[in-house]
Structures are given as structure tokens and as C-alpha cells.
Design an enzyme around this catalytic site. Structure first.
Site, PDB file in Angstrom:
ATOM      1  N   THR A  28      17.483  18.363  39.691  1.00  0.00           N
ATOM      2  CA  THR A  28      17.244  19.471  40.609  1.00  0.00           C
ATOM      3  C   THR A  28      16.364  19.000  41.767  1.00  0.00           C
ATOM      4  OG1 THR A  28      17.515  21.156  38.922  1.00  0.00           O
ATOM      5  CG2 THR A  28      16.169  21.745  40.825  1.00  0.00           C
ATOM      6  N   GLN A 102      27.411  19.965  37.208  1.00  0.00           N
ATOM      7  CA  GLN A 102      26.782  20.672  36.101  1.00  0.00           C
ATOM      8  C   GLN A 102      26.630  22.138  36.495  1.00  0.00           C
ATOM      9  OE1 GLN A 102      22.506  20.812  35.016  1.00  0.00           O
ATOM     10  NE2 GLN A 102      23.107  19.625  33.211  1.00  0.00           N
ATOM     11  N   HIS A 178      25.826  23.358  31.273  1.00  0.00           N
ATOM     12  CA  HIS A 178      24.401  23.171  30.974  1.00  0.00           C
ATOM     13  C   HIS A 178      24.032  24.080  29.798  1.00  0.00           C
ATOM     14  CE1 HIS A 178      20.304  22.199  31.262  1.00  0.00           C
ATOM     15  NE2 HIS A 178      20.105  22.293  32.574  1.00  0.00           N
ATOM     16  N   ASN A 181      17.704  22.730  27.695  1.00  0.00           N
ATOM     17  CA  ASN A 181      16.447  22.930  28.422  1.00  0.00           C
ATOM     18  C   ASN A 181      15.988  24.378  28.553  1.00  0.00           C
ATOM     19  OD1 ASN A 181      16.300  20.204  28.669  1.00  0.00           O
ATOM     20  ND2 ASN A 181      16.860  20.119  30.836  1.00  0.00           N
ATOM     21  N   TYR A 183      17.647  27.178  29.093  1.00  0.00           N
ATOM     22  CA  TYR A 183      18.361  28.092  29.966  1.00  0.00           C
ATOM     23  C   TYR A 183      19.275  28.996  29.132  1.00  0.00           C
ATOM     24  CZ  TYR A 183      16.235  25.200  33.500  1.00  0.00           C
ATOM     25  OH  TYR A 183      15.295  24.540  34.259  1.00  0.00           O
ATOM     26  N   ARG A 230      25.854  19.602  28.015  1.00  0.00           N
ATOM     27  CA  ARG A 230      24.519  19.046  27.792  1.00  0.00           C
ATOM     28  C   ARG A 230      23.754  19.920  26.810  1.00  0.00           C
ATOM     29  NH1 ARG A 230      19.632  17.883  32.197  1.00  0.00           N
ATOM     30  NH2 ARG A 230      19.320  15.718  31.619  1.00  0.00           N
ATOM     31  N   ASN A 238      10.842  25.058  28.868  1.00  0.00           N
ATOM     32  CA  ASN A 238      11.013  26.477  29.184  1.00  0.00           C
ATOM     33  C   ASN A 238      10.786  27.379  27.978  1.00  0.00           C
ATOM     34  OD1 ASN A 238      11.562  26.331  32.042  1.00  0.00           O
ATOM     35  ND2 ASN A 238      13.525  25.409  31.500  1.00  0.00           N
ATOM     36  N   GLY A 319      17.500   9.372  34.873  1.00  0.00           N
ATOM     37  CA  GLY A 319      17.163  10.448  35.776  1.00  0.00           C
ATOM     38  C   GLY A 319      16.329   9.987  36.951  1.00  0.00           C
TER      39      GLY A 319
END
Length: 367
Positions: A28, A102, A178, A181, A183, A230, A238, A319
Site C-alpha cells: 500500500t 489484489q 485479500h 491481515n 480485513y 492471501r 488490525n 515486500g
């Protein structure tokens, strides 16, 4: 440095052949052009510069305005966004690269200022995450969410399907869902954030339902050989957690295998943090999935070589090293020093810290 490592060997991923096994992980960067959240001309340069990676995975891209959680992140839900992304994919392909997009919905990890009509972010349950999001150039507290009504879920699944159709139109080689993480899909899967009592809560099968329904519609639209996902079984990112992640993700991956997805992209440990944050048997996922396994989190040349040589993974995602080293593949191949990244320019801004990192060739020419 030795080039006998499998890291630089080709790999067949579905219908495409990757020239090496380095994957650029989704990163991001908050540089989309508002108000339409369209990839900027700088994004064309940014991805084109990194086209030597075996596979590029785009920054996380929201499937709807409701799915946005941070300022200036791109979308894939309008024709204008499709046009912007088509310029990116064209540049990557011109340079011999391959790129998946993604697609994400952030769920509760958002702020009312980003939501349609200033509404509350949505979540499986009305539980506010402890954490921050990036709005107006600063990190601020995440807003309190509301629980999705059962009647709203088909619309979200349809938004994933529509985003996939737009991704096809934009020229992407494939789509990564996605599901990691903390979300939306991860929020539904994990019992720390999902307290529902309907068909999407309670049992492992129910909590995994939304992730698998999304995977099903995306594979139907893009083709299984062009669909990856992923996941992050134990990350605390988060503010997500699950009381027993091993059986949960063993079930999810077994069901993904039945859909014949081309890869699973697994964040091992805490996202961007310790790999050993919690016990988890990643080999169990590998055994349950016949497609490719992309390993992610804290990899360098030595660890990547070791893992590929043992067969524990097929591809390795890098990354932050790709942020500051557009020619990371060549630098690793030659054992050359890596550029240090500038964390202050990760999120938002202009070309500085985005498209101005020098390649090895440029650095040598300047000497």
C-alpha cells in the site's frame, strides 16, 4: 553470489511462466488520484520499474467505496479506474512482466470520513478494532463499525465478482483475493472478531463461508488458473485473533484446494514482524493444497534459498526490499548491496521514495 539457487529458476504458474521465483508482495502506497481513486501516472512508472520480478502483485485495491479504509488507495469499481489500471498493466507487459491485482474490502478497518455518506464501516460484528488508519495525511483511530445484515452479504460477494470482471478488462494476468491481515474476510474467519449466530458465524465452516464464497465467484469470473488468495493464520494485524487457527486454516485451505486456485499466499507469523509469534504448522497447509505456495514475511536471500531448496514453498514474496530496489532480482542475483528504504515516504506523497530509487545500473553509471 551463487545463482544455483531455485530463486532464479522459472516457474509455471497456471498458464503463465514466471522467469524467476521472486514475487513482489502487495504494498500500500497511498498515491491514487482522488476523488476517483485512480492509479496515477507515477504508478505506471512504479510498477514498470519492477517488472523483472517473477510476479508483481498490485497494492491492495478496494472493490467498492465501502471497502476503502485508507486515504488515496486505488479502486477497481469504476470505468475510470479500469482505464488507469490498463496503463499500468500495459507498461508491465511491455517490459516483459506479469501482474496480478489484489482485491480487498477492509471491513471494520476504516473511518467514517471514507465511507459512503459518512456511514459506519461494516464488519461481521459490531466490535471496534484497536488500531489506526491513514486519513488526511495522518494516522487516526479506526471508527466504530456496524454488523453487516445478512441481506447485505450477497451484495458484497457481487462486488468482488464485478471487481474481478473489471480486473480482466484492465488487462491483469490474474486476481489475488485479500483474505489476510484483519480485513473483512479475515474478520469473518476469526472468532475474535466474528460473534455472529447466523450462517456466517459460530462454527469453523460458517466463519470460513464468506472467504470461500468470494473465492468461488472470483474463480468463476477469472478462472481458477488466474486466481490466488492471501491468508495470514496467526497475524495480530488490525486486532484480529482466533482461539484455534490451525483447524480453521486447514479447513479453509482444503476448500480452496477443491476450487483449484493457482496459489495460496501465506503470511507466516506476524505481518511485518516476528515469524515465530505463535505456533502454527504451515507444512499442514502445504500438504492440503496442490497449487503453488507463496511464502511471505521476513525473507532474505538466504532464507528464501533454504525454503525453496527444501520444497517448503514454490515462490517467495518480498515486500519492502522491492520498494527501495526496483531491480531487486538483479541485485540479489549479483549479491549487490540493497538500497535502504525511506519509511517516511511509504504512505502518500509524490515521486520521492516511490519512483526515484536508483537501479544498480544507474548507481554504477553515476560513479
Amino acid at each position: 553470489m551463487s545463482t544455483s539457487t531455485k530463486l532464479f529458476e522459472p516457474f509455471k504458474l497456471g498458464t503463465i511462466t514466471l522467469p524467476n521465483r521472486l514475487v513482489m508482495a502487495p504494498l500500500t502506497r497511498n498515491r491514487a488520484v482522488p476523488p476517483g481513486m485512480i492509479p496515477s501516472p507515477l504508478a505506471v512508472d512504479y510498477y514498470g520499474q519492477r517488472a523483472s520480478a517473477g510476479l508483481l502483485i498490485s497494492e491492495a485495491t478496494q472493490i467498492s467505496q465501502q471497502g476503502q479504509g485508507y486515504q488515496d488507495t486505488p479502486g477497481i469499481y469504476s470505468k475510470e479506474q479500469v482505464t488507469g489500471w490498463r496503463k499500468v498493466t500495459a507498461r508491465v507487459h511491455e517490459r516483459g512482466g506479469r501482474i496480478f491485482i489484489q482485491i480487498w474490502h477492509v471491513g471494520r478497518v476504516s473511518h467514517t470520513s471514507l465511507q459512503p455518506r459518512g456511514g459506519k464501516p461494516v464488519a461481521p460484528s459490531a466490535i471496534r478494532a484497536k488500531g489506526k488508519t491513514f486519513v488526511n495525511g495522518q494516522f487516526i483511530e479506526i471508527s466504530e463499525p456496524r454488523a453487516l445484515e445478512l441481506s447485505e452479504i450477497p451484495g458484497i460477494i457481487e462486488a468482488y465478482r464485478r471487481a474481478t470482471a473489471y480486473a480482466n478488462e484492465a488487462g491483469f494476468d490474474g486476481v489475488e483475493v485479500h483474505g489476510a491481515n484483519g480485513y473483512l474476510l479475515d474478520q469473518f474467519a476469526k472468532d475474535g472478531s466474528n460473534k455472529r449466530t447466523d450462517a456466517y458465524g459460530g462454527s469453523i465452516e460458517n466463519r470460513a463461508r464468506l472467504m470461500l464464497e468470494v473465492a468461488r465467484v472470483v474463480t468463476a469470473e477469472a478462472g481458477a488458473e488466474r486466481t490466488g488468495i492471501r491468508i495470514s493464520p496467526v497475524t495480530p494485524a488490525n486486532d484480529v485473533s482466533d482461539s484455534n487457527p490451525q483447524p480453521l486454516f486447514d479447513h479453509i485451505v482444503s476448500q480452496l484446494d477443491a476450487l483449484k486456485l493457482v496459489y495460496i499466499h501465506v503470511i507466516e507469523g506476524a505481518t511485518g514482524g516476528p515469524r515465530d509469534i505463535a505456533p502454527f504448522d504451515y507444512a499442514s497447509l502445504r500438504k492440503r493444497f496442490r497449487g503453488a505456495y507463496i511464502a511471505n514475511n521476513g525473507y532474505d536471500f538466504d532464507l528464501a534459498t533454504k525454503v525453496l531448496d527444501t520444497g517448503a514453498a514454490d515462490l517467495i514474496a518480498f515486500g519492502k526490499p522491492f520498494i527501495s530496489n526496483p531491480d531487486l532480482v538483479e541485485r540479489l542475483r549479483r549479491g549487490a548491496p540493497l538500497n535502504a528504504w525511506d519509511k517516511a515516504t511509504f504512505y502518500g506523497g509524490d515521486a520521492k521514495g516511490y519512483t526515484d530509487y536508483p537501479t544498480l545500473e544507474a548507481a554504477e553509471a553515476a560513479q
